[in-house]
Design a protein around this motif. Structure first.
Motif, PDB file in Angstrom:
ATOM      1  N   UNK A 265      29.269   0.339  23.290  1.00  0.00           N
ATOM      2  CA  UNK A 265      28.667   1.502  22.641  1.00  0.00           C
ATOM      3  C   UNK A 265      29.094   2.813  23.297  1.00  0.00           C
ATOM      4  N   UNK A 266      29.119   2.844  24.626  1.00  0.00           N
ATOM      5  CA  UNK A 266      29.580   4.049  25.336  1.00  0.00           C
ATOM      6  C   UNK A 266      30.829   3.685  26.143  1.00  0.00           C
ATOM      7  N   UNK A 267      31.652   4.691  26.506  1.00  0.00           N
ATOM      8  CA  UNK A 267      32.864   4.398  27.275  1.00  0.00           C
ATOM      9  C   UNK A 267      32.558   3.625  28.561  1.00  0.00           C
ATOM     10  N   UNK A 268      31.442   4.002  29.190  1.00  0.00           N
ATOM     11  CA  UNK A 268      31.071   3.335  30.431  1.00  0.00           C
ATOM     12  C   UNK A 268      30.687   1.887  30.225  1.00  0.00           C
ATOM     13  N   UNK A 290      40.769   7.553  32.891  1.00  0.00           N
ATOM     14  CA  UNK A 290      40.896   8.421  31.716  1.00  0.00           C
ATOM     15  C   UNK A 290      39.568   9.132  31.461  1.00  0.00           C
ATOM     16  N   UNK A 291      38.471   8.380  31.566  1.00  0.00           N
ATOM     17  CA  UNK A 291      37.139   8.954  31.367  1.00  0.00           C
ATOM     18  C   UNK A 291      36.846  10.018  32.419  1.00  0.00           C
ATOM     19  N   UNK A 292      37.240   9.737  33.667  1.00  0.00           N
ATOM     20  CA  UNK A 292      37.026  10.702  34.748  1.00  0.00           C
ATOM     21  C   UNK A 292      37.763  12.004  34.475  1.00  0.00           C
ATOM     22  N   UNK A 294      38.840  13.131  31.526  1.00  0.00           N
ATOM     23  CA  UNK A 294      38.195  13.775  30.376  1.00  0.00           C
ATOM     24  C   UNK A 294      36.940  14.543  30.807  1.00  0.00           C
ATOM     25  N   UNK A 295      36.123  13.880  31.638  1.00  0.00           N
ATOM     26  CA  UNK A 295      34.879  14.506  32.096  1.00  0.00           C
ATOM     27  C   UNK A 295      35.168  15.774  32.874  1.00  0.00           C
ATOM     28  N   UNK A 296      36.163  15.702  33.758  1.00  0.00           N
ATOM     29  CA  UNK A 296      36.486  16.877  34.570  1.00  0.00           C
ATOM     30  C   UNK A 296      36.965  18.019  33.689  1.00  0.00           C
ATOM     31  N   UNK A 297      37.774  17.686  32.669  1.00  0.00           N
ATOM     32  CA  UNK A 297      38.279  18.742  31.786  1.00  0.00           C
ATOM     33  C   UNK A 297      37.113  19.410  31.058  1.00  0.00           C
ATOM     34  N   UNK A 298      36.199  18.586  30.533  1.00  0.00           N
ATOM     35  CA  UNK A 298      35.083  19.155  29.768  1.00  0.00           C
ATOM     36  C   UNK A 298      34.156  19.954  30.680  1.00  0.00           C
ATOM     37  N   UNK A 299      33.884  19.408  31.883  1.00  0.00           N
ATOM     38  CA  UNK A 299      33.014  20.134  32.819  1.00  0.00           C
ATOM     39  C   UNK A 299      33.657  21.460  33.230  1.00  0.00           C
ATOM     40  N   UNK A 300      34.983  21.444  33.464  1.00  0.00           N
ATOM     41  CA  UNK A 300      35.679  22.678  33.841  1.00  0.00           C
ATOM     42  C   UNK A 300      35.633  23.682  32.700  1.00  0.00           C
ATOM     43  N   UNK A 301      35.745  23.183  31.457  1.00  0.00           N
ATOM     44  CA  UNK A 301      35.696  24.079  30.302  1.00  0.00           C
ATOM     45  C   UNK A 301      34.329  24.751  30.206  1.00  0.00           C
ATOM     46  N   UNK A 302      33.263  23.964  30.429  1.00  0.00           N
ATOM     47  CA  UNK A 302      31.913  24.538  30.383  1.00  0.00           C
ATOM     48  C   UNK A 302      31.768  25.616  31.448  1.00  0.00           C
ATOM     49  N   UNK A 303      32.268  25.306  32.641  1.00  0.00           N
ATOM     50  CA  UNK A 303      32.150  26.252  33.739  1.00  0.00           C
ATOM     51  C   UNK A 303      32.967  27.512  33.479  1.00  0.00           C
ATOM     52  N   UNK A 304      34.162  27.322  32.964  1.00  0.00           N
ATOM     53  CA  UNK A 304      35.033  28.457  32.656  1.00  0.00           C
ATOM     54  C   UNK A 304      34.378  29.348  31.604  1.00  0.00           C
ATOM     55  N   UNK A 305      33.806  28.715  30.600  1.00  0.00           N
ATOM     56  CA  UNK A 305      33.134  29.447  29.537  1.00  0.00           C
ATOM     57  C   UNK A 305      31.958  30.244  30.111  1.00  0.00           C
ATOM     58  N   UNK A 306      31.192  29.571  31.006  1.00  0.00           N
ATOM     59  CA  UNK A 306      30.046  30.239  31.610  1.00  0.00           C
ATOM     60  C   UNK A 306      30.443  31.445  32.429  1.00  0.00           C
ATOM     61  N   UNK A 307      31.534  31.345  33.157  1.00  0.00           N
ATOM     62  CA  UNK A 307      31.959  32.456  34.010  1.00  0.00           C
ATOM     63  C   UNK A 307      32.572  33.575  33.190  1.00  0.00           C
ATOM     64  N   UNK A 308      33.290  33.205  32.135  1.00  0.00           N
ATOM     65  CA  UNK A 308      33.933  34.206  31.314  1.00  0.00           C
ATOM     66  C   UNK A 308      32.885  35.067  30.609  1.00  0.00           C
TER      67      UNK A 308
ATOM     68  N   UNK B 149      32.915   6.049  37.168  1.00  0.00           N
ATOM     69  CA  UNK B 149      34.335   5.770  36.992  1.00  0.00           C
ATOM     70  C   UNK B 149      34.870   4.946  38.161  1.00  0.00           C
ATOM     71  N   UNK B 150      34.260   5.104  39.329  1.00  0.00           N
ATOM     72  CA  UNK B 150      34.781   4.383  40.487  1.00  0.00           C
ATOM     73  C   UNK B 150      33.925   3.170  40.817  1.00  0.00           C
ATOM     74  N   UNK B 151      32.940   2.867  39.958  1.00  0.00           N
ATOM     75  CA  UNK B 151      32.048   1.750  40.254  1.00  0.00           C
ATOM     76  C   UNK B 151      32.806   0.425  40.329  1.00  0.00           C
ATOM     77  N   UNK B 152      33.656   0.192  39.356  1.00  0.00           N
ATOM     78  CA  UNK B 152      34.374  -1.080  39.337  1.00  0.00           C
ATOM     79  C   UNK B 152      35.337  -1.207  40.514  1.00  0.00           C
ATOM     80  N   UNK B 153      36.166  -0.166  40.770  1.00  0.00           N
ATOM     81  CA  UNK B 153      37.004  -0.265  41.969  1.00  0.00           C
ATOM     82  C   UNK B 153      36.193  -0.440  43.257  1.00  0.00           C
TER      83      UNK B 153
END
Lengths: 311, 309
Positions: A265-268, A290-292, A294-308, B149-153
């Motif tokens: 159901x979820x990527x995790x 890949x999920x990590x 993706x998460x970093x990109x989205x979190x960085x986008x939120x932060x960038x948006x907030x600062x801008x 993300x690092x749980x499995x490793x």
């Protein structure tokens, strides 16, 4: 889980190493005595596993020849894996609805607590914050049983409305139902973060504004909301990362509604299931990375948006 | 940012004056209470407490009454005490074992995390040392990677080291709290005056002696905040023990309870919903008691963390 990310979220405005006052000249290495133990455990529990995940993702277990280096092949598979992307799309849909609903609720509650027009404010503050202390497992049981058509509340409502009341665990509603559990758990927590930030605003500002003839809504618009900007960005990043990592709630509800919440159901959940049911450790590591990213990109986008927005 | 009050001021005033500080400070210009605001907040309060009320009500019911009586009110025989008795005796009393495991993970994991984070945050705030910037960059970079993300490793790594299915597999990762590291760093920069440290050095005290005798006391409110964060996180942890542990004897409460819950859907399993519900209540009560008792420190500590801008 999401607590991990606060440091990342607020760091750019936090303490900077270069700006610290210089301590005594002697004992240049004394600081390591304090930082060292943390860094050893940190390396063991975080850095090494991240490195190991990257290493694993570059190999594949084969029937003949054992572990073989396959380069980026696992990543290629991940990028074309419809099950994985269906789960990612589901979580993106989840987060664009659930996160704003939760943050707006938290913001309204924080403004109400801070308004001085609320009677028994401490009672509300404590009660609304209380669900944060409830384990996700127990929260999912409680809501799951309440949702369940066998017993609990919704069963009665359905009998009462003659079946016209929607089934919260049906495929149309299940994502919203999970969103409700997550909102219930974290709205009070976010309220507290925002409330703490509001409490730090010097009260004289409000008095000055009132003397200038500002009403309550102008004070909120021109003083309180700007003062909340950093805390709001922190809350948002927290919540976005939490949504993308969603596991506990759907994984528990899976046992109450196995048909509408499958194990991918979820990527995790998908990554977890690949490793522990399918033994596909290498592919699972690639999915996790890949999920990590993706998460970093989205979190960085939120932060960038907030600062801008602030500039 | 326009906020001029320092985090420590905010923390100190919070702790000293409590939640009423605003109204008290206002004094004569005190505002009228708004009825609409109270009604709206009451709706949120009901939403927050409703599931917990459901939990209390249903832990007094027998397995049969769970299905036959109205979910939001008491019904059937009052079975709370027999449920509690059953929870502690079912399957050779394994619930008590899970409770003990949870306590072990909380004391060692959350306690260890608080000590490590306090030492490290203090070191970052009060010392310059070679590699400080690298520490900053590494911690930040690593926390940006989602934990799951690092749980499995981590599982595979621990498995190679023969750590899986031992308490260490849960305790060691729990001992890392980057959030605590950050909070103490912010807190120590303001709460521990560098002048005091200089004075102690001139008097000939060693760095660790200074820390334990002077700084640790000044850091106490920040430490309580970190302790609360980590205690709640460890008590409620599910994912980490789920992947690390395979023997029910090492389970914490969260994983054990879901095992009971799964029995209903496993072939040949016996549904024990009354135990799941009463067990949940017993899991929630200690953490809520701790939480309610200590939350005021938490709030002021959070203020310290979020105001720094």
């Amino acid at each position: 889980m999401s607590a991990n990310s606060l440091g990342a979220a607020v760091s750019p405005v936090g303490p900077r190493p270069g700006r610290q006052r210089r301590p005594a000249k002697r004992g240049r290495w004394a600081g390591w005595g304090f930082v060292g133990p943390f860094m050893v455990v940190f390396a063991f529990a975080l850095i090494v596993p991240i490195g190991y995940a990257i290493y694993l993702s570059l190999f594949r277990q084969q029937l003949i020849g054992g572990n073989a280096f396959v380069g980026l092949s696992n990543y290629k598979t991940a990028l074309n894996d419809p099950q994985f992307w269906a789960a990612v799309r589901r979580m993106l849909l989840f987060l664009v609805v659930q996160v704003p609903v939760m943050i707006v609720l938290a913001l309204l509650a924080a403004l109400a607590l801070d308004s001085a027009r609320l009677r028994w404010a401490p009672l509300y503050r404590l009660s609304i914050f209380l669900p944060y202390a409830v384990p996700a497992v127990v929260a999912s049981f409680m809501w799951g049983f309440i949702y369940g058509t066998q017993f609990g509340l919704v069963a009665r409502l359905r009998t009462f409305f003659g079946g016209h009341f929607p089934d919260p665990l049906s495929s149309n509603w299940v994502l919203a139902s999970i969103g409700n559990v997550v909102t219930w758990e974290y709205a009070g927590y976010n309220m507290l973060i925002l409330y703490s930030a509001l409490q730090a605003v010097p009260r004289d500002l409000y008095e000055a504004a009132e003397i200038d003839g500002a009403g309550q809504f102008s004070i909120i618009r021109w003083i309180k909301l700007p003062a909340l900007r950093v805390a709001l960005v922190v809350s948002l990043i927290f919540s976005v990362i939490g949504s993308l990592q969603l596991f506990n709630e759907p994984a528990i509800l899976h046992y109450i509604a196995p048909d509408t919440i499958p194990m991918n159901f979820t990527p995790n959940m998908y990554a977890y299931n690949l490793s522990f049911a399918g033994q596909e450790y290498n592919y699972s590591a690639a999915i996790a990375i890949v999920m990590g990213i993706l998460t970093m990109i989205i979190a960085a986008a939120v932060q960038w948006y907030g600062r801008r927005r602030a500039a | 940012m326009s906020v001029t009050q320092t985090p420590v001021d905010a923390a100190v005033t919070d702790a000293g004056r409590g939640p009423d500080r605003l109204t008290r400070r206002r004094g004569s210009t005190r505002k009228r209470h708004s009825v609409i605001l109270n009604v709206l907040m009451t709706a949120m309060l009901v939403y927050a407490l409703l599931p917990l009320f459901w939990l209390v009500v249903n832990s007094t019911k027998t397995e049969g009454a769970l299905f036959s009586t109205f979910g939001l009110w008491f019904g059937g025989k009052f079975a709370l005490f027999s449920n509690i008795h059953q929870v502690f005796t079912y399957d050779n009393g394994i619930f008590a074992r899970w409770l003990g495991n949870t306590l072990l993970y909380v004391v060692a994991g959350a306690g260890g995390a608080t000590v490590l984070a306090t030492l490290a945050g203090y070191g970052m705030a009060k010392y310059d040392f070679p590699g400080k910037r690298a520490v900053f960059a590494i911690v930040l970079g690593a926390v940006a990677v989602p934990g799951t993300a690092i749980a499995v490793p981590t599982f595979l790594l621990f498995s190679d080291l023969h750590l899986t299915n031992t308490p260490w597999a849960v305790i060691l990762p729990s001992m890392v709290s980057p959030l605590g590291f950050y909070l103490i760093w912010v807190y120590a920069s303001e709460a521990v005056p560098t002048e005091i440290l200089e004075a102690a050095r001139i008097d000939g005290a060693g760095e660790f002696r200074t820390f334990f005798v002077i700084s640790s006391r000044l850091l106490a409110p920040g430490m309580v905040t970190v302790l609360l964060f980590t205690v709640v996180a460890t008590w409620n942890n599910y994912f980490l023990p789920l992947i690390m542990l395979s023997t029910p004897n090492w389970y914490p409460l969260t994983v054990g309870l879901n095992d009971w819950n799964m029995q209903a859907t496993t072939a040949g399993g016996q549904a024990v919903y009354n135990l799941v519900i009463t067990g949940s209540l017993l899991t929630v009560i200690p953490i809520m008691a701790a939480f309610l008792y200590l939350q005021r420190y938490w709030r002021s500590g959070l203020a310290a963390g979020s105001v720094k801008a």
